[in-house]
Design an enzyme around this catalytic site. Structure first.
Site, PDB file in Angstrom:
ATOM      1  N   SER A 124       0.816  -1.213   0.000  1.00 31.10           N
ATOM      2  CA  SER A 124       0.000   0.000   0.000  1.00 31.10           C
ATOM      3  C   SER A 124       0.856   1.273   0.000  1.00 31.10           C
ATOM      4  O   SER A 124       1.647   1.487  -0.906  1.00 31.10           O
ATOM      5  CB  SER A 124      -0.953  -0.051   1.198  1.00 31.10           C
ATOM      6  OG  SER A 124      -1.953   0.924   1.113  1.00 31.10           O
ATOM      7  N   HIS A 147      -2.776  -1.149  -4.745  1.00 33.95           N
ATOM      8  CA  HIS A 147      -4.236  -1.060  -4.869  1.00 33.95           C
ATOM      9  C   HIS A 147      -4.680   0.397  -4.793  1.00 33.95           C
ATOM     10  O   HIS A 147      -3.927   1.263  -4.339  1.00 33.95           O
ATOM     11  CB  HIS A 147      -4.924  -1.892  -3.780  1.00 33.95           C
ATOM     12  CG  HIS A 147      -4.632  -1.422  -2.386  1.00 33.95           C
ATOM     13  ND1 HIS A 147      -5.191  -0.290  -1.840  1.00 33.95           N
ATOM     14  CD2 HIS A 147      -3.822  -1.935  -1.426  1.00 33.95           C
ATOM     15  CE1 HIS A 147      -4.749  -0.129  -0.610  1.00 33.95           C
ATOM     16  NE2 HIS A 147      -3.911  -1.099  -0.330  1.00 33.95           N
TER      17      HIS A 147
END
Length: 245
Positions: A124, A147
């Site tokens: 992340s 993501h």
């Protein structure tokens, strides 16, 4: 006789303190002795682990890296003339986007050589931190999850909130693509990929794949990362010598 008794009484507290210290080390670290960095080392090691904590305090059972602790350290590293290079060790699940970006921006702006290594995971918002250094490594078994930016557990019902998240996401994309060799097209393709992650959008990139995509510079371990950092330090010294001449 009196002198002997006095000496014995003085020695007892010292022995008890030593025993307590050893017991604490065994309980906390599983070791009686720990290797120490030499006093004259010119490399500082900064670890970023667990979840990156931002403006909201996380539960006490979470392992966290607090950005208000990291930022003063980075400033001190920049100002300390004895520190010539910085090694960043990453094993993070991500966390607060703005706090992570703040750390990444500060690392990218350092005037001293920096090398990062992803061990375990750099997921992340850990991705921008990993690529913020002059050179980056990833362990062959380490993973990086790419993501979209999101609000955990919330349904976005207000257009302004969606626009804000979209702009924040663009900041992440811009930072990563400008500090690594991955193209914006490829990074967004990985970010919005379907079917790679169970019940989620994105891609889990493992070890050498991160190098193949241009996200990370090299697959390797701590020894290689330290050797590379020493190379960069030597280059910086030579450059400084040329400027003085």
């Amino acid at each position: 006789m009196d002198h002997r008794m006095e000496n014995t009484e003085e020695e007892r507290p010292e022995k008890n303190d030593a025993k307590d210290s050893i017991m604490n080390k065994i309980q906390q670290l599983g070791e009686t002795t720990l290797p120490q960095l030499p006093q004259d080392t010119n490399i500082h090691c900064l670890t970023i682990i667990g979840q990156i904590e931002g403006h909201v305090q996380l539960p006490p059972q979470n392992k966290t890296t607090k950005y208000e602790h990291v930022i003063p350290q980075i400033v001190a590293i920049e100002q300390n003339p004895k520190i010539e290079g910085l090694l960043i060790i990453l094993n993070t699940v991500g966390g607060d986007v703005e706090a992570g970006l703040a750390i990444a921006e500060m690392l990218a702006s350092l005037s001293k050589p920096t090398v990062s290594i992803v061990l375990g995971g750099g997921h992340s918002i850990g991705v921008p931190i990993a690529v913020s250094c002059d050179y980056s490594y990833i362990a062959e078994t380490a993973t990086m999850t790419i993501h979209p930016v999101r609000l955990t557990g919330l349904v976005i019902g207000v257009p302004q909130t969606f626009e804000y998240l979209d702009k924040m996401q663009e900041r992440v994309v811009k930072f990563v693509t400008s500090h690594s060799n991955i193209t914006e097209e490829k990074f967004k393709e990985l970010m919005f990929s379907k079917g790679n992650l169970t019940r989620d959008i994105g891609t889990n990139v493992v070890g050498k794949d991160a190098v193949k995509y241009g996200l990370i510079d090299h697959a390797g371990g701590v020894g290689q990362a330290i050797n590379k950092l020493n190379e960069l330090i030597d280059e910086a010294r030579k450059e400084e010598g040329r400027m003085i001449q």
